[in-house]
Design a protein around this motif. Structure first.
Motif, PDB file in Angstrom:
ATOM      1  N   LEU A 226      37.844  76.221  18.521  1.00 22.58           N
ATOM      2  CA  LEU A 226      37.063  75.567  17.232  1.00 22.58           C
ATOM      3  C   LEU A 226      38.127  74.554  16.840  1.00 22.58           C
ATOM      4  CD1 LEU A 226      35.656  78.651  15.490  1.00 22.58           C
ATOM      5  CD2 LEU A 226      34.611  77.156  17.598  1.00 22.58           C
TER       6      LEU A 226
ATOM      7  N   ALA B 266      38.860  81.694  19.014  1.00 21.18           N
ATOM      8  CA  ALA B 266      38.466  80.713  17.872  1.00 21.18           C
ATOM      9  C   ALA B 266      39.766  79.613  17.812  1.00 21.18           C
ATOM     10  CB  ALA B 266      38.304  81.132  16.449  1.00 21.18           C
ATOM     11  N   ALA B 267      41.072  80.077  17.688  1.00 21.65           N
ATOM     12  CA  ALA B 267      42.094  79.105  17.589  1.00 21.65           C
ATOM     13  C   ALA B 267      42.090  78.319  18.791  1.00 21.65           C
ATOM     14  CB  ALA B 267      43.370  80.129  17.352  1.00 21.65           C
TER      15      ALA B 267
ATOM     16  N   ARG C 122      35.996  76.727  11.945  1.00 21.06           N
ATOM     17  CA  ARG C 122      36.999  77.712  11.591  1.00 21.06           C
ATOM     18  C   ARG C 122      36.828  78.597  10.348  1.00 21.06           C
ATOM     19  NH1 ARG C 122      40.517  73.706  13.585  1.00 21.06           N
ATOM     20  NH2 ARG C 122      41.266  73.123  11.665  1.00 21.06           N
TER      21      ARG C 122
END
Length: 447
Positions: free
Chosen positions: A148, A144-145, A154
């Protein structure tokens, strides 16, 4: 032929029922004082029940539907009419439907990325997925880091992952996330009520499935029998319990979560582990807040809510059909579940009621609050299912359903079809029973 089944959840009871029907002498050992495993019912009013554990099913859950019909049980639709409440950092909001008041383009990009991941995974053998090694070493939080860009995506991602699989993004590998979402029917199906995996509940509670299977098996079930050791010798298997008993059989079915299976003493030892230090617990605590009736309907609300702060990251109307009570079920998932579960009972109830009062300010005081802590439940070690962390699918996957001599494996975590769901548990029970019967028949023909 005789078989000992360890675990009286849906997987173990399905296997035991199939084996008993084939004429096999079957004994079921269960550590708890009840059957059902990660299904469990709470009586919220006289004759009215709510699901403290697994609850939902859809039309693709064909084995569960067959089982319900055979047991004289039926499904009832999950009520979802009315507006939804959201608390996502910009004040509480009411909206029609379940789409959150966040940037639609950002959420669309998030789901496009997730669709691409799920399409890549091999559902029959996730460890053979192209780039499996890379996907299995990265956590969902790291993914995700790196992928997104928008703050709304996030913000929403851990809420979505908590709802879908009760996982903290920092603890689950990308490969496991993709497999879970793919095996359950895909993101749209898993996330949907009408037409999806949450369309229905078992009328009267999902706990009845295990209880009716157990009633058919009768004296074959032994409660309060935690298993400590399984020893194979001389073509037989001996199972040792914490009560000092020994049970013997031609085969054993281990139908408990991987972390619990790993804690059993096997002789000879296992060629591959059932769980590793990376294997986590499904992070779920369910809170049932009981009212005399579902008062939120009078205000045009469905009971569905999503919150970024918690402790209840989502709520849903779980009221028994036909009246008798109104039940608002709150889900505490992911990292928040560990914090919430560590509170004393009074603090947990106070936090839950404070949040509900903010989300649904016109509700009267409830008549009861029930908290089901699956994080610390000793004979589940989490719910909905075990969470496979970095490296787990590469190390554990090829061996999840491979017998160890006369020891066979069942449980929703051994099923790459509907992993983590009741359907997966039932399918694993049918698979392992057929496996044992086939093995026995092959051995008989060789004699």
């Amino acid at each position: 032929m005789s078989v000992v089944v360890i675990g009286a959840g849906l997987a173990g009871l399905t296997a035991a029922t199939d084996l008993a029907a084939a004429g096999v002498e079957t004994t079921v050992l269960e550590a708890r004082d009840r059957v059902g495993g990660r299904t469990h019912g709470i009586e919220v009013a006289p004759g009215a029940w709510a699901d403290a554990g697994a609850a939902y099913l859809g039309d693709r859950h064909t084995e569960l539907h067959k089982l319900l019909a055979g047991l004289g049980l039926s499904a009832t639709p999950t009520a979802m009419w009315g507006g939804s409440r959201f608390a996502l950092g910009s004040g509480e909001k009411t909206r029609a439907g379940r789409f959150p008041p966040l940037n639609a383009v950002a959420l669309g990009e998030l789901f496009d990325l997730l669709y691409d991941l799920t399409a890549r995974v091999r559902p029959d053998a996730p460890w053979r997925t192209p780039d499996a090694a890379a996907l299995d070493t990265v956590t969902a939080a790291e993914w995700a880091a790196g992928n997104l860009r928008h703050p709304d995506a996030r913000l929403f991602f851990p809420l979505f992952l908590g709802e879908m699989m009760a996982a903290d993004p920092a603890s689950v590998s990308v490969l496991h996330m993709a497999l879970y979402l793919r095996s359950g029917g895909g993101i749209r199906y898993l996330n949907a009520f009408a037409g999806g995996a949450q369309q229905d509940r078992v009328l009267g509670g999902a706990h009845q499935v295990a209880e009716r299977l157990a009633a058919q098996l009768g004296a074959r079930i032994r409660l309060n029998r935690p298993v400590h050791a399984i020893h194979q010798h001389g073509g037989r298997v001996s199972v040792h319990t914490g009560t000092g008993e020994q049970h013997h059989g031609d085969a054993v079915v281990v139908a408990v979560p991987p972390v619990l299976a790993q804690a059993i003493d096997y002789r000879p030892g296992l060629p591959a582990p059932r769980a590793t230090t990376a294997t986590g617990r499904g992070c779920a605590v369910k809170v049932q807040i009981v009212y005399r009736e579902p008062y939120w309907h009078a205000h045009g609300l469905s009971g569905w809510s999503v919150s970024a702060t918690g402790p209840l990251l989502s709520t849903v109307d779980d009221s028994p059909p036909g009246g008798g009570a109104g039940v608002l079920t709150g889900f505490v998932t992911g990292a928040e579940a560990y914090r919430f579960a560590a509170l004393d009972p009074a603090a947990r109830e106070a936090e839950a009621l404070h949040q509900v009062a903010e989300l649904f300010p016109r509700l009267p005081a409830p008549v009861a609050v029930h908290v089901s802590d699956w994080v610390n439940e000793p004979y589940s070690r989490g719910c909905y299912a075990a969470v496979f962390g970095p490296g787990d699918w590469s190390r554990l996957g090829p061996h999840l359903s491979t017998p160890h001599g006369r020891v066979h494996w069942a449980g929703t975590e051994t099923s790459t079809e509907f992993f983590g769901l009741m359907e997966g548990a039932i399918r694993s029970g049918h698979r392992v029973a057929a496996e044992i019967l086939s093995s026995h028949e092959t051995a008989r023909r060789k004699r």
